[in-house]
Design an enzyme around this catalytic site. Structure first.
Site, PDB file in Angstrom:
ATOM      1  CE  LYS A   1      -1.954   1.896   3.750  1.00  0.00           C
ATOM      2  NZ  LYS A   1      -2.938   2.109   4.954  1.00  0.00           N
TER       3      LYS A   1
ATOM      4  NE  ARG B   1      10.926  20.066  13.668  1.00  0.00           N
ATOM      5  CZ  ARG B   1      12.107  20.182  13.146  1.00  0.00           C
ATOM      6  NH1 ARG B   1      12.478  19.825  12.096  1.00  0.00           N
ATOM      7  NH2 ARG B   1      12.721  21.243  13.683  1.00  0.00           N
TER       8      ARG B   1
END
Lengths: 419, 104
Positions: free
Chosen positions: A22, A122
């Site tokens: 995936k 971040r």
């Protein structure tokens, strides 16, 4: 919510086919946005996040067709919207992967910030800062990243933390930029390499993928092609651990053994006989109980954090004491409490789990808390006395295609109870 | 360019020959609008179809919707395994099985 009921029993034996990864399929589907012409992606796993990605691309007006080999054909010539809505992005953070390719090819992209992700955090900043370095004009307003660019230009980007999706997004964006880009401190995971291979098959000039420095020479356009996603190394590892824990013999096929060196080494340490072919592996435990092993997670090519929970489960029933140290993610021992409810003797000390193996675990109602934690509970249940009910298995469905069918095929006593 | 045709086999019985795919779905929809009477129950034989894809599945769902809107029945024989697999991917397998008949 669906549940799994598992009755622990004998060894697993037989063959299991490994699905596509995936984490490789999602960026490659995003990369289809870069193709000038129809493109098809094969070996795509049948998982909810793939359907969500198809919904995301379809919502933009892109034509998507699933053919009878389950390849996804994508034609971006019908695109009308350059927009990834909050309703989809909140359910799948990987949606942000459309930002780089959409901006680079079409000059505009409005992508919702992922749910629960504060502005300035971040992970999102890595994507935004990198695209800005390539000349993009980006505003974050109303919960959306609004990016515009006439044509991105090559840039040297130093990523202050290693991020797989950040590396992938910027690598895709750089393929159509004017000039050469350098991504330093890049993620080295095989899924990044697979994306680079796909991009190169489309006509990109990407080199260094798999190392910490990736160089991308921008080209004028990329063309559609067919690309088969690489096999899922974590699914492979999970079925090998299942065989090791149950004392069984399992062949995993359609996999890529080269991606599993760190895991294979630990399984051999645990006493498993492992035979390796080009695209298959056989683990034979010959009825033996595994020996406890010490595990220390770190970014690829070291031992993967996504296999930590499964090895914690293995150590729970192994002979001896195994120490599992998690250095990649904080708070990734949610499965330990549930394993303890099944009789596991595990002591947590900060980021370390000290596991003293017991002869048998006992079946109990347990709750899945995240994808890999769920897998470890299923593995533990396969060797526990009595019945285990695993609740909240939507976590496991996000990463394992037909897990109950595959384990049943190996002789596991497992069934799904639909909600 | 792939082709597909709907043949009438009886008053309410039809047979599809050719591909049931993205490239034929539009033509098959147009043919069905001329041939099918949506207010009457019909059966469609898909055993002579060659290739299928998700656009073929979408066409079948459109036929099911029309039948349902008119309170009529739709029965499909010779359902291609590939179509059932694609329906499985879309979590529509159960829906597809409601119109699937094993008898030709």
């Amino acid at each position: 919510m669906d549940k799994l009921i598992i009755n622990g029993g004998g060894p697993l034996n037989g063959e299991v086919r490994i699905a596509g990864a995936k984490n490789a399929a999602l960026p490659i589907l995003a990369a289809t946005l870069l193709a000038d012409g129809p493109m098809s992606v094969g070996n795509v796993p049948h998982l909810h996040d793939i359907t969500t990605t198809m919904e995301l691309l379809g919502g933009m007006g892109i034509t998507l067709v699933v053919d009878e080999k389950m390849s996804i054909e994508v034609d971006t010539s019908t695109i009308k919207e350059f927009y990834a809505p909050y309703e989809l992005v909140k359910t799948m953070r990987a949606s942000i992967l459309v930002l780089g390719p959409m901006l680079s090819r079409f000059g505009q992209a409005d992508v919702s910030l992922p749910g629960g992700c504060a502005i300035g955090s971040r992970p999102v900043n890595l994507h935004i800062d990198g695209l800005r370095a390539m000349g993009a004009d980006i505003d974050v307003e109303g919960g959306y990243i609004r990016a515009r660019a006439k044509r991105l230009h090559g840039a040297r980007i130093v990523m202050d933390i290693v991020s797989v999706t950040g590396t992938e997004n910027l690598m895709m964006a750089a393929t159509l930029a004017d000039g050469t880009s350098l991504i330093e401190n890049a993620a080295r995971e095989p899924e990044v390499v697979d994306l680079a291979n796909c991009l190169n098959k489309m006509g990109a000039k990407v080199s260094g993928a798999g190392t910490s420095t990736i160089t991308i020479q921008g080209v004028e356009k990329l063309t559609g092609t067919h690309y088969d996603v690489l096999p899922d190394r974590i699914e492979t590892g999970t079925y090998l651990v299942a065989a090791a824990m149950t004392g069984g013999r399992v062949k995993v096929r359609d996999t890529c053994p080269d991606l599993l060196d760190a895991v294979t080494q630990k399984l051999r340490e645990a006493g498993a006989d492992i035979e390796v072919g080009k695209d298959w592996m056989i683990l034979d435990m010959q009825g033996r109980r595994p020996k406890a092993v010490d595990v220390h997670t770190a970014p690829y090519p070291a031992f993967p954090t996504d296999m930590q929970a499964q090895f914690t489960a293995l150590n729970s029933v192994a002979e001896g004491v195994g120490i599992v140290t998690e250095t990649v993610f904080e708070n990734r021992f949610m499965h330990v409490q549930e394993l303890q409810r099944m009789g596991a003797k595990i002591r947590l000390e900060g980021n370390t789990a000290i596991c003293t193996g017991v002869e048998r675990l006992t079946g109990a109602p347990v709750m899945a808390t995240d994808l890999r934690a769920s897998a470890s509970l299923v593995l533990a249940a396969l060797v526990a006395d009595g019945e285990t009910l695993v609740d909240r298995i939507y976590h496991i469905d996000r990463g394992y295609q037909n897990i109950e069918e595959k384990l049943s095929g190996l002789g596991g006593k497992i069934r799904r109870i639909p909600s | 360019m792939s082709e597909a045709t709907i043949f009438r086999e009886g008053a309410f019985h039809f047979r599809v020959e050719g591909d049931l795919t993205f490239s034929t779905a539009r033509s098959l929809l147009a043919q069905s609008q001329e041939l099918f009477n949506p207010s009457q129950g019909i059966s469609i034989d898909l055993s002579h179809t060659k290739r299928t894809d998700s656009a073929g599945l979408a066409l079948l769902l459109e036929w099911m919707k029309r039948a349902q809107d008119h309170g009529a029945s739709l029965e499909v024989t010779g359902m291609p395994q590939a179509l059932i697999a694609i329906a499985g991917l879309c979590n529509l397998e159960d829906l597809l099985l409601t119109v699937t008949s094993k008898t030709p």
